[in-house]
Design a protein around this motif. Sequence first.
Motif, PDB file in Angstrom:
ATOM      1  N   HIS A 119      54.001 -18.207 -59.758  1.00 61.33           N
ATOM      2  CA  HIS A 119      53.104 -19.209 -59.181  1.00 61.33           C
ATOM      3  C   HIS A 119      52.110 -19.717 -60.219  1.00 61.33           C
ATOM      4  O   HIS A 119      51.831 -20.922 -60.269  1.00 61.33           O
ATOM      5  N   SER A 131      51.992 -23.656 -61.680  1.00 55.21           N
ATOM      6  CA  SER A 131      50.778 -24.448 -61.445  1.00 55.21           C
ATOM      7  C   SER A 131      50.160 -25.010 -62.717  1.00 55.21           C
ATOM      8  O   SER A 131      49.205 -25.777 -62.644  1.00 55.21           O
ATOM      9  N   CYS A 162      59.014 -21.683 -49.685  1.00 59.37           N
ATOM     10  CA  CYS A 162      58.156 -21.536 -48.505  1.00 59.37           C
ATOM     11  C   CYS A 162      56.761 -21.075 -48.929  1.00 59.37           C
ATOM     12  O   CYS A 162      56.512 -20.811 -50.102  1.00 59.37           O
ATOM     13  N   ALA A 163      55.868 -20.965 -47.985  1.00 61.96           N
ATOM     14  CA  ALA A 163      54.506 -20.513 -48.276  1.00 61.96           C
ATOM     15  C   ALA A 163      54.516 -19.045 -48.689  1.00 61.96           C
ATOM     16  O   ALA A 163      55.395 -18.283 -48.302  1.00 61.96           O
ATOM     17  N   GLY A 164      53.530 -18.671 -49.482  1.00 61.40           N
ATOM     18  CA  GLY A 164      53.401 -17.276 -49.902  1.00 61.40           C
ATOM     19  C   GLY A 164      54.007 -17.024 -51.267  1.00 61.40           C
ATOM     20  O   GLY A 164      54.514 -17.929 -51.922  1.00 61.40           O
ATOM     21  N   GLY A 206      56.626 -15.207 -51.900  1.00 55.96           N
ATOM     22  CA  GLY A 206      58.081 -15.181 -51.886  1.00 55.96           C
ATOM     23  C   GLY A 206      58.673 -13.792 -52.031  1.00 55.96           C
ATOM     24  O   GLY A 206      59.861 -13.673 -52.317  1.00 55.96           O
TER      25      GLY A 206
END
Length: 142
Positions: A86, A90, A126-128, A130
Motif C-alpha cells: 500500500h 501510494s 477491495c478495501a483493507g 488484503g
Amino acid sequence: PVKTADFKGMAAVTKSVRPRIMADESVNTFAEAMRVIETRAADVISLKFPKMGGILKAKKIAALCGNEYLVGTTPGSRLADAANVHLAASLRNLMLPCEIGEFERMGDNPCIGLEIVDGFVSPPPCAGLGVEVDLKRVGLAD
C-alpha cells in the motif's frame, strides 16, 4: 563500511564509489532523512514504515527524496508486506524496485491473502490491506 550515524563518512563513501549508495539503517526519522540529503551521504533512501513511525511518516520522507527512494522491508509476515504494498502504491515518484516479499521466507505465517505472481505483488482490489490473520495460528481461536 561506516557507522550508522556517520553521515560524513557515508558521504565520503558515496562520493568515492561508482555504484549508488543507499541509506537504510541511517534513516529512521524525517530529520535523519534531511541530514542524508543535505550532506549527500547517500544516493537513495530506503523507506521502512515500521521504524519511521508509520506509512504517513514514510510518505513524508519520500516527498523529500524526489524519486531517489524505494520501499524497503524487514523479515515479517504478509501483514507487514501488505502495508508495504500500500505504501509503494501510494507513492507518485517511485521509480526504483522495492524490497517486498520477505513473508515468503517466514515459516508458519499467520496471515493469508498476499501473493507474489511472476515477481510482482499488487494491492488488493477491495478495501483493507488484503490479508487475513489466521486466528488459530496466533492462538486466538478455538
